[in-house]
Design a protein around this motif. Structure first.
Motif, mmCIF file in Angstrom:
data_model
loop_
_atom_site.group_PDB
_atom_site.id
_atom_site.type_symbol
_atom_site.label_atom_id
_atom_site.label_comp_id
_atom_site.label_asym_id
_atom_site.label_seq_id
_atom_site.Cartn_x
_atom_site.Cartn_y
_atom_site.Cartn_z
ATOM 1 N N ARG A 34 0.749 -1.050 0.043
ATOM 2 C CA ARG A 34 0.009 0.000 -0.080
ATOM 3 C C ARG A 34 0.764 1.274 0.171
ATOM 4 O O ARG A 34 0.438 2.198 -0.634
ATOM 5 N N ASP A 35 2.070 1.092 0.859
ATOM 6 C CA ASP A 35 3.059 2.328 0.978
ATOM 7 C C ASP A 35 4.398 2.238 0.222
ATOM 8 O O ASP A 35 5.229 2.127 0.884
ATOM 9 N N PRO A 36 4.312 1.651 -0.832
ATOM 10 C CA PRO A 36 5.828 1.564 -1.555
ATOM 11 C C PRO A 36 6.816 2.497 -1.426
ATOM 12 O O PRO A 36 7.888 2.169 -1.265
ATOM 13 N N ASP A 37 6.430 3.775 -1.718
ATOM 14 C CA ASP A 37 7.398 4.883 -1.494
ATOM 15 C C ASP A 37 8.218 4.908 -0.095
ATOM 16 O O ASP A 37 9.326 5.045 -0.101
ATOM 17 N N VAL A 38 7.208 4.887 0.696
ATOM 18 C CA VAL A 38 7.890 4.863 2.339
ATOM 19 C C VAL A 38 8.650 3.581 2.414
ATOM 20 O O VAL A 38 9.859 3.722 2.874
ATOM 21 N N ALA A 39 8.371 2.347 2.035
ATOM 22 C CA ALA A 39 9.289 1.230 2.155
ATOM 23 C C ALA A 39 10.554 1.249 1.083
ATOM 24 O O ALA A 39 11.598 1.233 1.683
ATOM 25 N N LEU A 40 10.222 1.856 0.034
ATOM 26 C CA LEU A 40 11.588 1.692 -0.904
ATOM 27 C C LEU A 40 12.527 2.846 -0.331
ATOM 28 O O LEU A 40 13.781 2.662 -0.742
ATOM 29 N N GLY A 45 17.618 3.505 1.150
ATOM 30 C CA GLY A 45 18.521 4.240 1.955
ATOM 31 C C GLY A 45 19.683 3.427 2.735
ATOM 32 O O GLY A 45 20.665 4.123 3.029
ATOM 33 N N VAL A 46 19.496 2.232 3.022
ATOM 34 C CA VAL A 46 20.289 1.228 3.804
ATOM 35 C C VAL A 46 21.223 0.660 2.722
ATOM 36 O O VAL A 46 22.241 0.242 2.921
ATOM 37 N N LEU A 47 20.308 0.058 1.467
ATOM 38 C CA LEU A 47 21.106 -0.529 0.559
ATOM 39 C C LEU A 47 22.149 0.145 -0.218
ATOM 40 O O LEU A 47 23.282 -0.355 -0.729
ATOM 41 N N ARG A 48 21.774 1.315 -0.593
ATOM 42 C CA ARG A 48 22.825 2.215 -1.069
ATOM 43 C C ARG A 48 23.587 1.589 -2.436
ATOM 44 O O ARG A 48 24.795 1.744 -2.531
ATOM 45 N N GLY A 49 22.827 0.815 -3.325
ATOM 46 C CA GLY A 49 23.245 0.538 -4.663
ATOM 47 C C GLY A 49 23.710 -1.071 -4.359
ATOM 48 O O GLY A 49 24.172 -1.724 -5.450
ATOM 49 N N HIS A 83 9.070 -2.840 7.845
ATOM 50 C CA HIS A 83 7.793 -3.022 8.479
ATOM 51 C C HIS A 83 7.185 -1.852 8.682
ATOM 52 O O HIS A 83 7.480 -0.624 9.147
ATOM 53 N N GLY A 84 5.934 -1.730 8.089
ATOM 54 C CA GLY A 84 5.055 -0.404 8.082
ATOM 55 C C GLY A 84 3.569 -1.084 8.591
ATOM 56 O O GLY A 84 3.130 -2.228 8.252
ATOM 57 N N GLU A 85 3.178 -0.410 9.760
ATOM 58 C CA GLU A 85 1.902 -0.902 10.314
ATOM 59 C C GLU A 85 0.967 0.331 10.625
ATOM 60 O O GLU A 85 1.373 1.477 11.161
ATOM 61 N N ASP A 86 -0.288 0.262 10.385
ATOM 62 C CA ASP A 86 -1.209 1.389 10.840
ATOM 63 C C ASP A 86 -1.242 1.436 12.396
ATOM 64 O O ASP A 86 -1.313 0.428 12.840
ATOM 65 N N VAL A 87 -1.300 2.927 12.723
ATOM 66 C CA VAL A 87 -1.530 3.008 14.015
ATOM 67 C C VAL A 87 -2.944 2.498 14.693
ATOM 68 O O VAL A 87 -3.886 3.148 14.066
ATOM 69 N N ALA A 88 -3.133 2.024 15.896
ATOM 70 C CA ALA A 88 -4.319 1.687 16.349
ATOM 71 C C ALA A 88 -5.281 2.810 16.570
ATOM 72 O O ALA A 88 -4.593 3.986 16.981
ATOM 73 N N LEU A 101 12.788 -0.176 10.366
ATOM 74 C CA LEU A 101 13.672 -0.729 9.757
ATOM 75 C C LEU A 101 14.532 -1.343 10.604
ATOM 76 O O LEU A 101 15.004 -0.978 11.624
ATOM 77 N N ARG A 102 15.157 -2.708 10.104
ATOM 78 C CA ARG A 102 16.075 -3.441 10.858
ATOM 79 C C ARG A 102 17.060 -4.006 10.024
ATOM 80 O O ARG A 102 16.771 -4.443 8.719
#
Length: 196
Positions: A34-40, A45-49, A83-88, A101-102
């Motif tokens: 649902r939120d690909p831009d947030v995830a990518l 940002g960590v993978l850096r190529g 990991h992305g999750e809606d707030v209750a 991110l982990r």
């Protein structure tokens, strides 16, 4: 089912598009999350190529919190998990979500397990109808044990941290089952080897 998606509110289907036909992370995430831009943004940002050797995605609707999303990427030396999750409801404004991110070094993966459940088709051919994968880590699970557990020894029992993934014919279909199995095989082939 309906839930307030990030930034708005509309109906959320219980069954999501299939990401398994997409060989690259960007296309798969855009087809499925649902939120690909947030995830990518977080992942790249960590993978850096760094090369993405394999990945798996998960998404489901939780009756309490709404949409739960996960991406796990292996670059040959690390697992990068988003990991992305809606707030209750009541824990934040409507449409709020968390983005976490982990990064787990592959050197901390001590065991990879893959269990496939096979069924027989009418003609006798074996077919995989579900798969469960776990990655046991050398780190200790920091979850607080429930009251009464471990009190007799005066300390909580130690449990190793583990990452668990699963797909079924109903939840993901044969394509995602195959992709999760491929993910487990790639990670298993790297565990115990010197990292680059």
């Amino acid at each position: 089912m309906s839930s307030p998606p990030f930034g708005g509110s509309n109906e959320m289907p219980a069954v999501f598009p299939d990401w398994s036909p997409y060989p690259d992370l960007d296309s798969a995430a855009r087809a499925y999350l649902r939120d690909p831009d947030v995830a990518l943004e977080a992942l790249f940002g960590v993978l850096r190529g760094a090369s993405v050797l394999c990945f798996t995605l998960e998404r489901f609707v939780n009756e309490v919190n709404g949409v739960w999303q996960e991406v796990v990427v292996c670059d040959g030396s690390r697992l990068v998990l988003w990991h992305g999750e809606d707030v209750a409801p009541g824990d934040g404004p409507v449409g709020a979500m968390t983005s976490s991110l982990r990064v787990v070094p592959l050197s901390t993966v001590t065991e990879v397990g893959c269990r496939r459940r096979l069924t027989r088709t009418p003609n006798g051919q074996a077919r995989v109808d579900s798969i469960d994968v776990y990655l046991l880590l050398s780190s200790v699970d920091d979850a607080v044990p429930p009251p009464g557990v471990g009190e007799e020894e005066g300390r909580a029992p130690l449990r190793h941290d583990a990452l668990r993934f699963g797909k079924t014919l109903d939840d993901g279909g044969p394509g995602q089952i195959a992709r999760l199995e491929e993910f487990s095989r790639v990670v298993a082939s790297l565990v115990g080897r010197p990292t680059l």
